[in-house]
Motif scaffolding. Structure first.
Motif, mmCIF file in Angstrom:
data_model
loop_
_atom_site.group_PDB
_atom_site.id
_atom_site.type_symbol
_atom_site.label_atom_id
_atom_site.label_comp_id
_atom_site.label_asym_id
_atom_site.label_seq_id
_atom_site.Cartn_x
_atom_site.Cartn_y
_atom_site.Cartn_z
ATOM 1 N N SER A 24 47.529 65.254 104.606
ATOM 2 C CA SER A 24 47.695 65.185 105.998
ATOM 3 C C SER A 24 46.204 65.531 106.616
ATOM 4 C CB SER A 24 49.036 65.789 106.554
ATOM 5 O OG SER A 24 48.776 67.264 106.162
ATOM 6 N N LEU A 26 55.096 66.157 101.807
ATOM 7 C CA LEU A 26 56.281 65.693 102.953
ATOM 8 C C LEU A 26 56.268 67.038 103.522
ATOM 9 C CD1 LEU A 26 58.603 64.100 103.776
ATOM 10 C CD2 LEU A 26 59.838 65.193 101.631
ATOM 11 N N ASN A 27 56.333 66.918 104.819
ATOM 12 C CA ASN A 27 56.522 68.227 105.700
ATOM 13 C C ASN A 27 55.959 69.405 105.366
ATOM 14 O OD1 ASN A 27 58.459 66.789 107.206
ATOM 15 N ND2 ASN A 27 59.958 67.442 105.534
ATOM 16 N N ARG A 53 55.858 56.057 98.439
ATOM 17 C CA ARG A 53 56.593 55.940 99.694
ATOM 18 C C ARG A 53 56.388 54.327 100.225
ATOM 19 N NH1 ARG A 53 55.751 58.973 105.663
ATOM 20 N NH2 ARG A 53 57.213 57.987 106.569
ATOM 21 N N ASN A 111 57.871 52.353 103.413
ATOM 22 C CA ASN A 111 58.161 52.507 104.753
ATOM 23 C C ASN A 111 58.686 54.215 104.877
ATOM 24 O OD1 ASN A 111 57.639 50.017 105.704
ATOM 25 N ND2 ASN A 111 59.592 49.096 104.517
ATOM 26 N N ASP A 112 60.001 54.314 105.324
ATOM 27 C CA ASP A 112 60.389 55.567 105.115
ATOM 28 C C ASP A 112 61.448 56.061 104.017
ATOM 29 O OD1 ASP A 112 59.322 55.986 107.684
ATOM 30 O OD2 ASP A 112 60.886 55.268 108.843
ATOM 31 N N THR A 113 61.202 55.258 102.869
ATOM 32 C CA THR A 113 62.038 55.654 101.728
ATOM 33 C C THR A 113 61.133 55.964 100.710
ATOM 34 O OG1 THR A 113 63.686 53.980 102.301
ATOM 35 C CG2 THR A 113 63.621 54.839 100.013
ATOM 36 N N TYR A 114 61.050 57.137 99.811
ATOM 37 C CA TYR A 114 60.613 57.536 98.882
ATOM 38 C C TYR A 114 61.386 57.197 97.438
ATOM 39 C CZ TYR A 114 58.050 60.684 101.815
ATOM 40 O OH TYR A 114 57.010 61.020 102.826
#
Length: 190
Positions: A64, A125-126, A182, A184-187
């Motif tokens: 990130s 993630l986060n 990943r 889209n929004d699915t791992y």
């Protein structure tokens, strides 16, 4: 052309194929996933004792903070495999190895990772980076998948086996060499 342990990613309309070409890790590029790919250029070579035999099994992703991270397995010879990483400002490098490598080292005798630490992959993630890796209490099978976490890429906390062996079937002897991707929004854990 591609020798082993390839990792494919797309960035800015370009496909990058990172792969092992012992003793090095190389990257080749193409404008189409099916190629043709350029001649691979070396992005990482063995340089210290813990990886003197080979660097292998690359997995590359962008953190990130914008840095590119290449997690890899180093082998001192005799299947003495541990995990380290290198960073770069551009996907093609130049990559600089972390001075504290190997970041995932053998666990104590009898532990799930006392003999094998290999095949790394990573996902963020986060604010937490999850690093999956192949483990065994010896230098041979059965191999399983465990994971570690880091928030600063300096301190790494090993957790547990995430993909254990089953009592029968195709995964009774080995559960390793997958990676989280990943979509889209699915791992997805392949």
């Amino acid at each position: 052309m591609f020798s082993g342990a390839p990792h494919l990613l797309q960035q800015g309309g370009v496909w990058y194929m990172f792969y092992a070409d012992r003793p090095d890790i190389r990257v080749a590029t193409a404008s189409n996933i099916g190629g043709p790919y350029s001649a691979g250029s070396v992005v990482l070579s063995p340089s210290v004792a813990w990886e003197t035999f080979r660097v292998d099994e690359p997995y590359v992703f962008q953190r990130s903070d914008g840095k590119w991270v290449l997690v890899y397995m180093g082998d001192a010879g005799g299947t003495t495999e541990q995990v380290g990483y290198a960073t770069a400002d551009a996907v093609t490098g130049p990559y600089t190895k972390y001075a504290g490598n190997p970041v995932l080292q053998f666990g104590p005798a009898g532990s799930f990772d006392a003999g094998t630490i290999a095949d790394p992959w990573a996902v963020e993630l986060n604010g937490v980076s999850y690093i999956g890796y192949t483990v065994s209490s010896s230098k041979s099978y059965p191999w399983q998948t465990a994971y570690a976490t880091t928030t600063d890429w300096v301190t790494f906390v090993k957790h547990n086996i995430v993909l254990p062996l089953s009592s029968s079937g195709w995964d009774a002897n080995n559960t390793f060499r997958g990676a989280v991707t990943r979509i889209n929004d699915t791992y997805v854990f392949a």
